[in-house]
Design a protein around this motif. Structure first.
Motif, PDB file in Angstrom:
ATOM      1  N   ARG A 167     -14.652   7.383  -9.119  1.00  0.00           N
ATOM      2  CA  ARG A 167     -15.303   6.370  -8.947  1.00  0.00           C
ATOM      3  C   ARG A 167     -14.355   5.096  -9.593  1.00  0.00           C
ATOM      4  O   ARG A 167     -14.323   3.762  -9.091  1.00  0.00           O
ATOM      5  CB  ARG A 167     -16.758   6.254  -9.533  1.00  0.00           C
ATOM      6  N   MET A 168     -13.774   5.376 -10.965  1.00  0.00           N
ATOM      7  CA  MET A 168     -12.701   4.224 -11.772  1.00  0.00           C
ATOM      8  C   MET A 168     -11.909   3.967 -10.576  1.00  0.00           C
ATOM      9  O   MET A 168     -11.482   2.976 -10.624  1.00  0.00           O
ATOM     10  CB  MET A 168     -12.509   4.974 -12.828  1.00  0.00           C
ATOM     11  N   GLN A 169     -11.231   5.118  -9.879  1.00  0.00           N
ATOM     12  CA  GLN A 169     -10.211   4.750  -9.047  1.00  0.00           C
ATOM     13  C   GLN A 169     -10.722   4.003  -7.692  1.00  0.00           C
ATOM     14  O   GLN A 169      -9.954   2.879  -7.399  1.00  0.00           O
ATOM     15  CB  GLN A 169      -9.731   6.015  -8.375  1.00  0.00           C
ATOM     16  N   GLU A 170     -11.915   4.115  -7.296  1.00  0.00           N
ATOM     17  CA  GLU A 170     -12.406   3.443  -6.189  1.00  0.00           C
ATOM     18  C   GLU A 170     -12.613   1.877  -6.676  1.00  0.00           C
ATOM     19  O   GLU A 170     -12.505   1.030  -5.874  1.00  0.00           O
ATOM     20  CB  GLU A 170     -13.809   3.895  -5.914  1.00  0.00           C
ATOM     21  N   VAL A 171     -13.157   1.666  -7.754  1.00  0.00           N
ATOM     22  CA  VAL A 171     -13.153   0.475  -8.256  1.00  0.00           C
ATOM     23  C   VAL A 171     -11.771  -0.576  -8.529  1.00  0.00           C
ATOM     24  O   VAL A 171     -11.853  -1.352  -7.984  1.00  0.00           O
ATOM     25  CB  VAL A 171     -14.006   0.273  -9.696  1.00  0.00           C
ATOM     26  N   ALA A 172     -10.864   0.343  -8.948  1.00  0.00           N
ATOM     27  CA  ALA A 172      -9.739  -0.277  -9.075  1.00  0.00           C
ATOM     28  C   ALA A 172      -9.176  -0.802  -7.667  1.00  0.00           C
ATOM     29  O   ALA A 172      -8.468  -1.816  -7.657  1.00  0.00           O
ATOM     30  CB  ALA A 172      -8.702   0.487  -9.618  1.00  0.00           C
ATOM     31  N   ALA A 173      -9.454   0.052  -6.790  1.00  0.00           N
ATOM     32  CA  ALA A 173      -8.866  -0.234  -5.167  1.00  0.00           C
ATOM     33  C   ALA A 173      -9.548  -1.478  -4.624  1.00  0.00           C
ATOM     34  O   ALA A 173      -9.275  -2.181  -4.011  1.00  0.00           O
ATOM     35  CB  ALA A 173      -9.145   1.069  -4.381  1.00  0.00           C
ATOM     36  N   ALA A 174     -11.208  -1.241  -5.112  1.00  0.00           N
ATOM     37  CA  ALA A 174     -11.916  -2.434  -4.601  1.00  0.00           C
ATOM     38  C   ALA A 174     -11.430  -3.736  -5.029  1.00  0.00           C
ATOM     39  O   ALA A 174     -11.937  -4.963  -4.612  1.00  0.00           O
ATOM     40  CB  ALA A 174     -13.576  -2.175  -4.997  1.00  0.00           C
ATOM     41  N   ASP A 175     -10.942  -4.040  -6.541  1.00  0.00           N
ATOM     42  CA  ASP A 175     -10.668  -5.264  -7.005  1.00  0.00           C
ATOM     43  C   ASP A 175      -9.453  -5.849  -6.216  1.00  0.00           C
ATOM     44  O   ASP A 175      -8.918  -6.940  -6.740  1.00  0.00           O
ATOM     45  CB  ASP A 175     -10.182  -4.820  -8.370  1.00  0.00           C
ATOM     46  N   ALA A 176      -8.698  -5.361  -5.341  1.00  0.00           N
ATOM     47  CA  ALA A 176      -7.589  -5.776  -4.823  1.00  0.00           C
ATOM     48  C   ALA A 176      -7.695  -7.249  -4.296  1.00  0.00           C
ATOM     49  O   ALA A 176      -8.832  -7.347  -3.465  1.00  0.00           O
ATOM     50  CB  ALA A 176      -7.007  -4.803  -3.875  1.00  0.00           C
ATOM     51  N   SER A 177      -6.735  -8.082  -4.498  1.00  0.00           N
ATOM     52  CA  SER A 177      -7.192  -9.535  -4.150  1.00  0.00           C
ATOM     53  C   SER A 177      -6.349  -9.482  -2.845  1.00  0.00           C
ATOM     54  O   SER A 177      -5.602  -8.747  -2.089  1.00  0.00           O
ATOM     55  CB  SER A 177      -6.629 -10.487  -5.033  1.00  0.00           C
ATOM     56  N   SER A 178      -6.621 -10.994  -2.192  1.00  0.00           N
ATOM     57  CA  SER A 178      -5.933 -11.178  -0.855  1.00  0.00           C
ATOM     58  C   SER A 178      -4.699 -12.190  -1.279  1.00  0.00           C
ATOM     59  O   SER A 178      -4.486 -12.936  -0.245  1.00  0.00           O
ATOM     60  CB  SER A 178      -6.904 -11.761  -0.117  1.00  0.00           C
ATOM     61  N   GLN A 179      -4.330 -11.939  -2.278  1.00  0.00           N
ATOM     62  CA  GLN A 179      -3.044 -12.739  -2.561  1.00  0.00           C
ATOM     63  C   GLN A 179      -1.675 -12.267  -2.213  1.00  0.00           C
ATOM     64  O   GLN A 179      -1.546 -11.021  -1.571  1.00  0.00           O
ATOM     65  CB  GLN A 179      -2.906 -12.946  -4.130  1.00  0.00           C
ATOM     66  N   ILE A 180      -0.699 -13.042  -1.958  1.00  0.00           N
ATOM     67  CA  ILE A 180       0.448 -12.704  -1.384  1.00  0.00           C
ATOM     68  C   ILE A 180       1.793 -12.572  -2.018  1.00  0.00           C
ATOM     69  O   ILE A 180       1.754 -13.253  -2.925  1.00  0.00           O
ATOM     70  CB  ILE A 180       0.679 -13.568  -0.205  1.00  0.00           C
ATOM     71  N   ASP A 181       2.567 -11.204  -1.950  1.00  0.00           N
ATOM     72  CA  ASP A 181       4.022 -11.515  -2.570  1.00  0.00           C
ATOM     73  C   ASP A 181       4.924 -11.450  -1.311  1.00  0.00           C
ATOM     74  O   ASP A 181       5.191 -10.630  -0.518  1.00  0.00           O
ATOM     75  CB  ASP A 181       4.055 -10.386  -3.262  1.00  0.00           C
ATOM     76  N   ALA A 182       5.529 -12.655  -1.077  1.00  0.00           N
ATOM     77  CA  ALA A 182       6.261 -13.000   0.131  1.00  0.00           C
ATOM     78  C   ALA A 182       7.870 -13.410  -0.271  1.00  0.00           C
ATOM     79  O   ALA A 182       8.306 -13.679  -1.498  1.00  0.00           O
ATOM     80  CB  ALA A 182       5.786 -14.227   0.770  1.00  0.00           C
ATOM     81  N   MET A 183       8.619 -12.584   0.721  1.00  0.00           N
ATOM     82  CA  MET A 183      10.223 -12.960   0.771  1.00  0.00           C
ATOM     83  C   MET A 183      10.420 -13.988   1.916  1.00  0.00           C
ATOM     84  O   MET A 183      10.073 -13.375   3.059  1.00  0.00           O
ATOM     85  CB  MET A 183      10.926 -11.719   0.525  1.00  0.00           C
ATOM     86  N   LEU A 184      11.103 -14.964   1.795  1.00  0.00           N
ATOM     87  CA  LEU A 184      11.396 -15.994   2.900  1.00  0.00           C
ATOM     88  C   LEU A 184      12.826 -15.544   3.092  1.00  0.00           C
ATOM     89  O   LEU A 184      13.813 -15.945   2.243  1.00  0.00           O
ATOM     90  CB  LEU A 184      11.082 -17.106   2.583  1.00  0.00           C
ATOM     91  N   VAL A 185      13.469 -15.083   4.193  1.00  0.00           N
ATOM     92  CA  VAL A 185      14.945 -14.910   4.636  1.00  0.00           C
ATOM     93  C   VAL A 185      15.136 -15.665   5.406  1.00  0.00           C
ATOM     94  O   VAL A 185      14.541 -15.552   6.710  1.00  0.00           O
ATOM     95  CB  VAL A 185      14.484 -13.388   5.030  1.00  0.00           C
ATOM     96  N   VAL A 186      16.064 -16.365   5.503  1.00  0.00           N
ATOM     97  CA  VAL A 186      16.755 -17.294   6.412  1.00  0.00           C
ATOM     98  C   VAL A 186      18.124 -17.110   6.601  1.00  0.00           C
ATOM     99  O   VAL A 186      19.246 -16.921   5.705  1.00  0.00           O
ATOM    100  CB  VAL A 186      16.518 -18.837   5.945  1.00  0.00           C
ATOM    101  N   ASP A 187      18.443 -17.311   7.886  1.00  0.00           N
ATOM    102  CA  ASP A 187      19.939 -16.939   8.558  1.00  0.00           C
ATOM    103  C   ASP A 187      20.642 -18.209   7.836  1.00  0.00           C
ATOM    104  O   ASP A 187      20.135 -19.413   8.421  1.00  0.00           O
ATOM    105  CB  ASP A 187      20.100 -16.733   9.949  1.00  0.00           C
ATOM    106  N   ALA A 188      21.640 -18.369   7.524  1.00  0.00           N
ATOM    107  CA  ALA A 188      22.615 -19.463   6.891  1.00  0.00           C
ATOM    108  C   ALA A 188      23.867 -19.592   7.507  1.00  0.00           C
ATOM    109  O   ALA A 188      24.619 -20.062   6.834  1.00  0.00           O
ATOM    110  CB  ALA A 188      22.390 -19.649   5.233  1.00  0.00           C
ATOM    111  N   SER A 189      23.933 -18.752   8.706  1.00  0.00           N
ATOM    112  CA  SER A 189      25.487 -18.781   9.162  1.00  0.00           C
ATOM    113  C   SER A 189      25.724 -20.147   9.858  1.00  0.00           C
ATOM    114  O   SER A 189      24.757 -20.948  10.395  1.00  0.00           O
ATOM    115  CB  SER A 189      25.557 -17.305  10.005  1.00  0.00           C
ATOM    116  N   ASN A 190      26.972 -20.247  10.243  1.00  0.00           N
ATOM    117  CA  ASN A 190      27.461 -21.554  10.950  1.00  0.00           C
ATOM    118  C   ASN A 190      26.757 -21.548  12.190  1.00  0.00           C
ATOM    119  O   ASN A 190      26.580 -22.639  13.081  1.00  0.00           O
ATOM    120  CB  ASN A 190      28.835 -21.601  10.960  1.00  0.00           C
TER     121      ASN A 190
END
Length: 593
Positions: free
Chosen positions: A25-48
């Motif tokens: 149950r302790m593991q279930e609670v930990a899973a249930a606490d997951a938020s909807s926040q984002i970790d994002a990497m923005l990757v852009v082509d910078a070639s000519n």
């Protein structure tokens, strides 16, 4: 004596059985606490080549708008600009204030372009950064902005086959790590390699988009946010500016809205006013209303807005087309109660209960339920067929049932939605095959005194349960260790040994990292400082750090070279020096608590 041993073993067995579900149950609670926040990497082509496929730098505008759409606090974002190598890079930064967003947007404005292109370079680096630095409770995501075409330097020995292999490996790594890649194809010159970008998105569970104008960005970015966070775009009719303020009604459906993102796209600048559901005029910007602008868009962010009809007034230039998009963000998950069993028989009725949660707690009598519909999704694994069953809205949850149709394996989940929100539960697997069914006949009871060996299965059961509990203990300990947070900050200076010049002190807050962080990340993953990536910092007891050095760089403290291969403890105000070997530079670090 035997009876005493049996009694003691039974007590131990009962305790083990009682503790096991508690640990789970302790593991279930930990899973249930997951938020909807984002970790994002923005990757852009910078070639000519992007000078013709993206002459107006729509990619830069898209990245800025993405950053503005992120939550006020908690989301993390990094930026990678690539050609056939990493051109510029900014490590994952946790958003704590509007100033953090401005810092990222200024970094984007400083990006320049260079020759050649190798898409695998950008994707591979982004996946590595997220694997090493993403918060396990956040939703990782990569947004790639490119034309999808490679242009390798013929002066090197690198081949298209090598690039393709590395890209495929990066895609595999992203898929295994649960990192979807959303691609935005930039196509001003009509030479977009749409298929290449679509393949990257498809293989990683993302989506592919394409555009040749900034006008499409609100819709594209809104769809990316909506898809990734399981939200829905609320359509708002476009308008044509007439030089006067025009009213647009923004309906906030309930009090569970975390943020309302209102993006306004127009060729020329607009003016905006806002009144709340009571008719009171609102100050823009203010503590609860954020406002950001760029050359091609404006974005209003309402924080915890009151439910009801808000009135947005927009004044645009005469005959200027104005597009408005709305995305609500909720910190809400859909949960399904555990089933009575995971094995059933053909003809059994399975009762399903589901409800909305926030921060692991069930929402009680929320108005959010009023317009929501839920369906029970049952997939027959053997036949591949999926059945949708309407569930009953009880006002504070959803109820339904499924009658097992065949002796097959099944996957069960619940989806719930309204006009602005979509949520689904994790999939639960069950079996109705004869071999997986629970026994219906009672197990014979053997009298203890007639069978002196009856204790053997009890001992085996206790040992097995003890092993499970031990495994759970070590798993939880490992998870706790991996998620242990840092305190304090590092002050970093870099001295050029050829000129003697030092950089301005850089203050790196550590509380945005969990488990571990390598020095290369703190140095914003600068390619020339790559030899520092095996220098690892871990949180330690009493607000200290543990430094582990797996590189060839020497760690100097108080003028002495320290052996940090197995760990060197660093306390507040300690200073260390790292003379690099591959470049004539020395890194100086002070740890502040």
């Amino acid at each position: 004596m035997l009876r005493k041993q049996q009694f003691s073993l039974r007590i131990l067995l009962v305790l083990s059985v009682l503790l096991l579900p508690f640990s789970l149950r302790m593991q279930e609670v930990a899973a249930a606490d997951a938020s909807s926040q984002i970790d994002a990497m923005l990757v852009v082509d910078a070639s000519n080549s992007m000078k013709t496929s993206d002459p107006d730098k729509i990619g830069n505008e898209a990245m800025k708008m993405f950053i503005d759409m992120l939550s006020v606090q908690g989301d993390k974002v990094g930026i990678i600009s690539y050609t056939d190598q990493i051109q510029r890079e900014k490590a994952l930064l946790e958003i704590q204030s509007a100033a953090d967003k401005e810092d990222l947007k200024q970094f984007i404005d400083q990006l320049d372009r260079g020759p050649y292109t190798d898409t695998s370079v950008g994707i591979k680096e982004a996946v590595k950064v997220l694997q090493q630095g993403a918060d396990p409770d956040h939703e990782p995501i990569i947004v790639l902005l490119a034309d999808g075409n490679n242009d390798l330097d013929e002066a090197t020995t690198r081949t298209e086959e090598q690039s393709a292999q590395e890209l495929e490996q990066a895609i595999t790594d992203a898929n295994q790590s649960g990192i979807p890649v959303y691609t935005i194809g930039l196509n001003a010159n009509g030479k977009l390699n749409k298929d290449a970008l679509a393949e990257i998105a498809k293989k990683t569970g993302g989506k592919a988009f394409s555009t040749n104008t900034a006008d499409d960005l609100p819709q594209i970015l809104s769809e990316i946010f909506a898809s990734h966070l399981k939200l829905k775009i609320v359509p708002i009719q476009s308008m044509t500016g007439n030089g006067s303020f025009q009213d647009v009604v923004i309906n906030v459906p309930n009090n569970d809205v975390l943020e309302a993102n209102i993006s306004i796209m127009s060729a020329q600048a607009v003016e905006v006013k806002l009144t709340d559901p009571t008719g009171a005029s609102q100050t823009i910007p203010s503590n609860d209303i954020l406002y950001s602008q760029s050359k091609s868009y404006s974005l209003l962010k309402l924080l915890k807005p009151k439910s009801g009809d808000w009135t947005l007034q927009v004044k645009g230039v005469n005959k200027d087309k104005i597009d408005i998009n709305l995305v609500f963000n909720y910190d809400i998950e859909l949960t399904m109660d555990p089933l009575s069993s995971n094995t059933f028989k053909k003809g059994d009725n399975i009762d399903i209960t589901s409800y909305l949660t926030s921060s692991g707690q069930k929402l009680q009598n929320s108005t959010l339920y009023q317009d929501m519909n839920a369906k029970l999704m049952v997939k027959d694994v053997d036949s591949g067929d999926t059945q949708e069953i309407e569930m009953t809205n009880t006002g504070d949850g959803f109820e339904g049932s499924y009658k097992v149709a065949a002796e097959h394996d099944y996957e069960i989940s619940v989806v719930a939605e309204d006009s602005s929100l979509y949520r689904e539960t994790p999939v639960v697997s069950i079996s109705a095959k004869p071999g997986g069914a629970s026994p219906t006949k009672p197990t014979p009871v053997v009298e203890e005194e007639k069978d002196p060996f009856a204790i053997v299965p009890i001992i085996g059961g206790v040992i097995a349960l003890a092993a499970v509990l031990a495994a759970i203990y070590f798993i939880l300990a490992a998870v706790k260790k991996a998620n242990r947070g840092f305190v304090g900050q590092m002050v970093i200076e870099i001295r050029d040994e050829n000129t003697g010049e030092k950089t301005y002190p850089q203050y790196k807050k550590l509380n945005g990292f969990k488990g571990k962080v390598n020095l290369h990340q703190l140095l914003q993953l600068a390619p020339e400082l790559k030899e520092t990536e095996k220098i690892i910092f871990l949180p330690s007891k009493n607000d200290r750090l543990l430094l582990k050095n797996g590189s060839t760089v020497n760690i100097e403290k108080s003028g002495r070279v320290m052996d940090a291969s197995k760990g060197l403890e660093i306390k507040g105000s300690d200073r260390i020096t790292l003379p690099l070997q591959n470049v004539d530079k020395t890194i100086m670090i002070e740890y502040l608590v």
